[in-house]
Write a protein that holds these residues in place. Sequence first.
Motif, PDB file in Angstrom:
ATOM      1  N   LEU A 152      -0.689  -2.196   8.224  1.00 52.69           N
ATOM      2  CA  LEU A 152       0.534  -2.970   7.999  1.00 52.69           C
ATOM      3  C   LEU A 152       0.592  -4.125   8.987  1.00 52.69           C
ATOM      4  CD1 LEU A 152       3.304  -3.037   6.459  1.00 52.69           C
ATOM      5  CD2 LEU A 152       4.220  -1.648   8.331  1.00 52.69           C
ATOM      6  N   ALA A 211      -1.152  -5.065   4.884  1.00 52.92           N
ATOM      7  CA  ALA A 211      -0.132  -5.074   3.843  1.00 52.92           C
ATOM      8  C   ALA A 211       1.179  -5.634   4.369  1.00 52.92           C
ATOM      9  CB  ALA A 211       0.078  -3.661   3.316  1.00 52.92           C
ATOM     10  N   LEU A 257       7.873  -0.615   6.587  1.00 51.10           N
ATOM     11  CA  LEU A 257       7.453   0.757   6.337  1.00 51.10           C
ATOM     12  C   LEU A 257       8.589   1.497   5.642  1.00 51.10           C
ATOM     13  CD1 LEU A 257       5.535   3.252   6.870  1.00 51.10           C
ATOM     14  CD2 LEU A 257       6.936   3.647   8.902  1.00 51.10           C
ATOM     15  N   LEU A 301       4.294  -0.845   3.461  1.00 52.75           N
ATOM     16  CA  LEU A 301       3.561   0.424   3.420  1.00 52.75           C
ATOM     17  C   LEU A 301       4.550   1.533   3.078  1.00 52.75           C
ATOM     18  CD1 LEU A 301       1.025   2.193   4.032  1.00 52.75           C
ATOM     19  CD2 LEU A 301       1.797   2.235   6.430  1.00 52.75           C
ATOM     20  N   ILE A 350       0.855  -1.184   0.000  1.00 55.49           N
ATOM     21  CA  ILE A 350       0.000   0.000   0.000  1.00 55.49           C
ATOM     22  C   ILE A 350       0.892   1.236   0.000  1.00 55.49           C
ATOM     23  CG2 ILE A 350      -1.724   1.337   1.272  1.00 55.49           C
ATOM     24  CD1 ILE A 350      -2.755  -1.282   2.454  1.00 55.49           C
ATOM     25  N   GLU A 351       0.591   2.164  -0.879  1.00 60.66           N
ATOM     26  CA  GLU A 351       1.349   3.415  -0.927  1.00 60.66           C
ATOM     27  C   GLU A 351       0.391   4.580  -0.787  1.00 60.66           C
ATOM     28  OE1 GLU A 351       3.616   6.711  -3.245  1.00 60.66           O
ATOM     29  OE2 GLU A 351       1.548   6.031  -3.281  1.00 60.66           O
ATOM     30  N   SER A 394      -0.505   2.827  10.286  1.00 66.35           N
ATOM     31  CA  SER A 394       0.237   1.617  10.645  1.00 66.35           C
ATOM     32  C   SER A 394      -0.687   0.438  10.887  1.00 66.35           C
ATOM     33  CB  SER A 394       1.091   1.870  11.890  1.00 66.35           C
ATOM     34  OG  SER A 394       2.101   2.824  11.623  1.00 66.35           O
TER      35      SER A 394
END
Length: 269
Positions: free
Chosen positions: A185, A155, A191, A158, A58-59, A182
């Motif tokens: 994630l 995810a 991260l 991230l 995920i971005e 967060s």
Amino acid sequence: MASFSDLQELHDRHLDATALFTDFMAKDSAFLYDAITQMLPSFNKIFTSGAVKGELLIELSHAPYFQWTFPACDIFSDIILGGSTDQCVTEIEKWRRNDPGAVDWSHATKSLCELQGNRDAWPEKQNRLRRIIKHVVKYDASICNPLSPTILPQADCLILSHCLETHMTDKEGFCSALNNVSSMLRNGGHLILTACLEATVYMNGSFTFPHLCMDERFIRKALSEADYVIKELQVFPRTVNQLYDVIDYSSVILVHACKEILVSCTYES
């Protein structure tokens, strides 16, 4: 000081996502070296070292800045992109569909493919990313599920690209937003964060937007309090010797951290 809701409304009404790309990320931008070129080898290393693995990435980005998913797209099979405004989402979708007038990331993909030893592979790199982008959604880092109402599995990786510090009005808000994002994630996930340090404002068209002023020490503290272990941290000093009226940052930070797995201890009697 503006409230978060006031700042979000300002972004929704006046932020020009295309202009942000042109000003800071386009191939002829004065900020290109600071924003992309100097960090590209580090991002490539992160995603080719074998340390970061998984299926879902995920971005979240302040603008249609998804250049760091290009080195990641050979690792992950599913990518979700989050934009901070409706217009940002629209611009990302235009690129995803390869529509005329979409933001042009060819300079970034060419540089990446050259770094990887095959500059001519850049069209396939872009096409692969288009294929594996599953959703493009608007995010709100001020709420517990920033992608609500979309429900996703946690995810494996991230990426936060200049997003929290441009939407939070104070450091407490930044830390709260960091905890919110967060939650997307998984424990043990990775991260990757990029942010401008010691910036207070930036220009977008005729508007001056506030930027949360942060330094390296604050970033380290915020990540530690959010249960991250920093694997690598780099600070890149500003090389643009003018345009402080456009954005007044002193440096750009890149952090690779791991979400700590909390292990409860048991004792045998």
